[in-house]
Design a protein around this motif. Structure first.
Motif, mmCIF file in Angstrom:
data_model
loop_
_atom_site.group_PDB
_atom_site.id
_atom_site.type_symbol
_atom_site.label_atom_id
_atom_site.label_comp_id
_atom_site.label_asym_id
_atom_site.label_seq_id
_atom_site.Cartn_x
_atom_site.Cartn_y
_atom_site.Cartn_z
ATOM 1 N N MET A 163 0.856 -1.191 0.000
ATOM 2 C CA MET A 163 0.000 0.000 0.000
ATOM 3 C C MET A 163 0.889 1.237 0.000
ATOM 4 O O MET A 163 1.755 1.374 0.850
ATOM 5 C CB MET A 163 -0.891 -0.002 1.236
ATOM 6 C CG MET A 163 -1.903 1.140 1.278
ATOM 7 S SD MET A 163 -3.079 1.074 -0.100
ATOM 8 C CE MET A 163 -3.869 -0.507 0.204
ATOM 9 N N PRO A 164 0.770 2.154 -0.948
ATOM 10 C CA PRO A 164 1.633 3.335 -1.020
ATOM 11 C C PRO A 164 1.482 4.221 0.201
ATOM 12 O O PRO A 164 0.446 4.269 0.834
ATOM 13 C CB PRO A 164 1.153 4.042 -2.296
ATOM 14 C CG PRO A 164 -0.226 3.548 -2.528
ATOM 15 C CD PRO A 164 -0.243 2.144 -2.034
ATOM 16 N N GLY A 165 2.562 4.981 0.514
ATOM 17 C CA GLY A 165 2.559 5.858 1.674
ATOM 18 C C GLY A 165 1.483 6.909 1.606
ATOM 19 O O GLY A 165 0.970 7.354 2.623
ATOM 20 N N ALA A 166 1.107 7.335 0.403
ATOM 21 C CA ALA A 166 0.089 8.377 0.260
ATOM 22 C C ALA A 166 -1.240 7.917 0.841
ATOM 23 O O ALA A 166 -2.005 8.705 1.363
ATOM 24 C CB ALA A 166 -0.078 8.737 -1.213
ATOM 25 N N THR A 167 -1.525 6.613 0.718
ATOM 26 C CA THR A 167 -2.777 6.097 1.255
ATOM 27 C C THR A 167 -2.794 6.225 2.767
ATOM 28 O O THR A 167 -3.797 6.633 3.365
ATOM 29 C CB THR A 167 -2.961 4.617 0.841
ATOM 30 O OG1 THR A 167 -2.893 4.518 -0.565
ATOM 31 C CG2 THR A 167 -4.278 4.075 1.339
ATOM 32 N N GLU A 199 -16.152 2.152 13.403
ATOM 33 C CA GLU A 199 -16.349 0.827 12.797
ATOM 34 C C GLU A 199 -16.175 0.894 11.283
ATOM 35 O O GLU A 199 -15.615 -0.025 10.664
ATOM 36 C CB GLU A 199 -17.727 0.295 13.172
ATOM 37 C CG GLU A 199 -17.833 -0.081 14.653
ATOM 38 C CD GLU A 199 -19.262 -0.277 15.109
ATOM 39 O OE1 GLU A 199 -20.181 -0.112 14.265
ATOM 40 O OE2 GLU A 199 -19.470 -0.576 16.299
ATOM 41 N N GLN A 200 -16.635 1.982 10.662
ATOM 42 C CA GLN A 200 -16.433 2.157 9.221
ATOM 43 C C GLN A 200 -14.945 2.300 8.894
ATOM 44 O O GLN A 200 -14.456 1.744 7.909
ATOM 45 C CB GLN A 200 -17.206 3.384 8.729
ATOM 46 C CG GLN A 200 -18.721 3.216 8.772
ATOM 47 C CD GLN A 200 -19.462 4.510 8.501
ATOM 48 O OE1 GLN A 200 -18.892 5.611 8.581
ATOM 49 N NE2 GLN A 200 -20.762 4.404 8.192
ATOM 50 N N ALA A 201 -14.244 3.053 9.778
ATOM 51 C CA ALA A 201 -12.807 3.231 9.575
ATOM 52 C C ALA A 201 -12.071 1.913 9.734
ATOM 53 O O ALA A 201 -11.123 1.622 8.977
ATOM 54 C CB ALA A 201 -12.273 4.259 10.566
ATOM 55 N N GLN A 202 -12.491 1.092 10.685
ATOM 56 C CA GLN A 202 -11.873 -0.220 10.866
ATOM 57 C C GLN A 202 -12.019 -1.071 9.605
ATOM 58 O O GLN A 202 -11.075 -1.732 9.176
ATOM 59 C CB GLN A 202 -12.520 -0.945 12.043
ATOM 60 C CG GLN A 202 -11.900 -0.616 13.395
ATOM 61 C CD GLN A 202 -12.467 -1.483 14.490
ATOM 62 O OE1 GLN A 202 -13.472 -1.133 15.105
ATOM 63 N NE2 GLN A 202 -11.839 -2.613 14.747
ATOM 64 N N ALA A 203 -13.215 -1.036 9.031
ATOM 65 C CA ALA A 203 -13.446 -1.806 7.801
ATOM 66 C C ALA A 203 -12.550 -1.291 6.672
ATOM 67 O O ALA A 203 -11.980 -2.084 5.903
ATOM 68 C CB ALA A 203 -14.921 -1.705 7.401
ATOM 69 N N VAL A 252 -9.570 0.383 6.847
ATOM 70 C CA VAL A 252 -8.148 0.091 7.015
ATOM 71 C C VAL A 252 -7.869 -1.407 6.920
ATOM 72 O O VAL A 252 -6.785 -1.826 6.487
ATOM 73 C CB VAL A 252 -7.610 0.659 8.349
ATOM 74 C CG1 VAL A 252 -7.723 2.167 8.374
ATOM 75 C CG2 VAL A 252 -8.306 0.050 9.562
ATOM 76 N N THR A 253 -8.848 -2.236 7.319
ATOM 77 C CA THR A 253 -8.676 -3.681 7.175
ATOM 78 C C THR A 253 -8.610 -4.052 5.701
ATOM 79 O O THR A 253 -7.758 -4.845 5.268
ATOM 80 C CB THR A 253 -9.832 -4.431 7.861
ATOM 81 O OG1 THR A 253 -9.865 -4.087 9.250
ATOM 82 C CG2 THR A 253 -9.657 -5.936 7.727
ATOM 83 N N LYS A 254 -9.515 -3.456 4.913
ATOM 84 C CA LYS A 254 -9.538 -3.709 3.476
ATOM 85 C C LYS A 254 -8.255 -3.234 2.815
ATOM 86 O O LYS A 254 -7.751 -3.857 1.867
ATOM 87 C CB LYS A 254 -10.743 -2.997 2.850
ATOM 88 C CG LYS A 254 -10.950 -3.298 1.374
ATOM 89 C CD LYS A 254 -12.220 -2.628 0.867
ATOM 90 C CE LYS A 254 -12.438 -2.952 -0.615
ATOM 91 N NZ LYS A 254 -13.665 -2.302 -1.139
ATOM 92 N N ALA A 255 -7.697 -2.141 3.336
ATOM 93 C CA ALA A 255 -6.462 -1.587 2.770
ATOM 94 C C ALA A 255 -5.225 -2.312 3.284
ATOM 95 O O ALA A 255 -4.101 -1.998 2.864
ATOM 96 C CB ALA A 255 -6.358 -0.102 3.099
ATOM 97 N N GLY A 256 -5.408 -3.263 4.193
ATOM 98 C CA GLY A 256 -4.272 -4.009 4.722
ATOM 99 C C GLY A 256 -3.451 -3.234 5.730
ATOM 100 O O GLY A 256 -2.284 -3.562 5.969
#
Length: 530
Positions: free
Chosen positions: A1-5, A23-27, A29-33
């Motif tokens: 995942m690039p640093g910009a993300t 909870e939305q943020a958890q989903a 960041v989990t999806k983004a690894g």
């Protein structure tokens, strides 16, 4: 995942405003690894643990998924538990940090010393603290502070003074205070409060005179002193005359009225606080909800609850307890259950409020079932003496004599809780209701505590139901040794004699009332209009 993300996600995490957003943020960041990224996890845990809109239980669940060597995240959890209803858990996390040699810093020691101070006051789970054990832990932390060279840190010094004073070692607190090269206003206030706590007002006033500059906390300390001494007018005078007030000033006064059982005064002052546009804190609401519970002001309590829910405010800890207690005492058990079930962290006091509410309102089977559920969580929570009062009341209302005997015995043998006068009162009431008058009488005579007039009066009332004039005579005589009988006691004894057709005794009781000058009060009832 690039640093910009990552740089894009972090600012969003720092602007979270509700558990739904978390909870939305958890989903996301989990999806983004990125869920296990230390910076991401730190922001998620910080919001959940520290925000008034977060959830400490949710933070704990995330914390358990982390490695144990992240000092920032550990410090966040220690800080959160220190300010919670379970400060003892902050000490547990600190112990784990030392076990894995996690990099402790000055923040760690500042927070854990405060946790030791609060845990020593018995506010941790179960309500019964080993004060000396916590003080020993505080002294151990002090040793580490010296070893690591943090002894000149002003915040840590203040926390040391606070810790020693709360643990009852005011002399050690003063030694730390005297060794401070620079003392802030907070340092002076903490030491003054330490002397106030042990009623050494001469030392407290001496420091107050020496104090180079006073602030609102200094005046709040005086208010707290007067309230502790039940001098509400003196407290009110300081409150009116102090140059500035903060929320703590209002909270102290409201809590003072509640402490003195002037609940109408507490609610009136809360109204003044709202007119003054001072924002109520959690402490304010806990006191106000306590007043609502005692006066049956259900609508005010419900409106406070609705306001909290409307603002997505985190309802946990003491605030959750206060809501459960308020609804239970107001007789709305469905709403009490609703709050109880929604609480993620339930200390003993919360279980006690629910058990007591169910018992008092006749839901005895549910109260005993809830106690059984509580016992299944023995590793997390421990029933205390208040719990057993609720259990015995439930047994009394249901007429469960044998079950009550077993609970009473288990309280002593399994939980090592010595019964106090309230437990004996419940047992005497239970045995009296069950017609076991002589067993109740024997319990009063043989219990290891001095009997009270209330216990003999309870037995006297039961003699009326059972028509036992002989035991009624003895109960009345024992009652009279402890306090002057009331008109109700005389009338009760007279009625028992009449029930047994002992008319000479009836006449004798009435003559005694006339001779002593005790009039029989006429019955009356109150009706609330509007």
């Amino acid at each position: 995942m690039p640093g910009a993300t990552l740089s894009h996600i972090i600012p969003k995490l720092q602007r979270l405003s509700s558990m739904k957003e978390l909870e939305q943020a958890q989903a996301l960041v989990t999806k983004a690894g990125l869920y296990t990224h230390p910076c991401v996890l730190a922001n998620l845990i910080a919001f959940s643990a520290l925000s008034s809109f977060g959830s400490l239980a949710h933070a704990q669940a995330m914390f358990e998924e982390t490695t144990e060597d992240n000092s920032f995240i550990s410090n966040t959890m220690i800080r959160a538990y220190t300010n919670s209803i379970l400060p003892i858990k902050a000490i547990y996390i600190y112990n784990d940090m030392q076990r894995v040699d996690c990099g402790s810093d000055h923040f760690t020691y500042n927070f854990v010393l405060k946790a030791c101070a609060r845990a020593s006051r018995g506010v941790e789970e179960g309500g019964e603290s080993d004060g000396y054990g916590v003080a020993s832990k505080g002294a151990e932390v002090h040793g580490r502070v010296l070893k690591l060279g943090f002894e000149r840190d002003g915040y840590i010094q203040n926390s040391l003074v606070y810790m020693y004073s709360q643990c009852g070692f005011v002399g050690l607190a003063r030694r730390v205070f005297n060794e401070m090269t620079e003392r802030s206003i907070a340092s002076w206030n903490i030491m003054i409060m330490a002397y106030d706590k042990i009623n050494d007002f001469e030392s407290a006033d001496g420091l107050l005179e020496m104090m180079p500059q006073k602030n609102v906390v200094s005046w709040n300390t005086l208010i707290s002193r007067h309230i502790r001494l039940s001098k509400i007018e003196a407290a009110r005078k300081v409150f009116r005359e102090m140059p500035e007030r903060d929320a703590v000033s209002w909270n102290s006064m409201i809590a003072g009225y509640v402490q003195l059982k002037d609940y109408a005064g507490a609610l009136a002052l809360f109204g003044e606080m709202q007119i003054a546009q001072v924002e109520a804190t959690e402490v304010t609401l806990i006191s106000v909800l306590g007043a609502c519970a005692e006066t049956g002001a259900f609508e005010m309590g419900r409106k406070i609850h609705e306001s909290l829910k409307g603002n997505n405010y985190r309802i946990e800890g003491y605030l959750g307890n206060a809501l459960v207690d308020m609804y239970a005492k107001c007789g709305n058990l469905s709403l009490a259950w609703e709050v109880f079930n929604e609480l993620k962290m339930k200390p003993a006091s919360c279980w006690n409020a629910m058990i007591m509410g169910l018992a008092v309102h006749g839901h005895c089977a549910e109260a005993l079932k809830l106690f059984a559920d509580m016992e299944l969580r023995f590793d997390e929570i421990r029933p205390n003496r208040v719990t057993f009062i609720g259990v015995l009341i439930a047994c009394s209302h249901q007429g469960l004599v044998e079950e009550a005997r077993q609970y009473f015995k288990r309280m002593i043998t399994e939980y090592k809780i010595m019964p106090d006068i309230k437990h004996y009162g419940c047992m005497v009431d239970l045995l009296s209701r069950g017609g076991l008058l002589y067993e109740a009488c024997q319990m009063i005579k043989t219990m290891p505590l001095p009997p009270t007039a209330f216990l003999w009066r309870t037995l006297l009332g039961a003699c009326r139901v059972q028509g036992n004039a002989e035991l009624a005579e003895e109960s009345f005589k024992q009652l009279a040794k402890l306090e002057a009988p009331t008109d109700g006691d005389y009338v009760l004894l007279s009625n028992i004699y009449a029930q047994s057709e002992r008319w000479d005794n009836v006449e004798g009781v009435r003559n005694d009332m006339k001779r002593i000058g005790i009039p029989k009060k006429f019955g009356s009832s109150n009706t609330e209009i509007g």
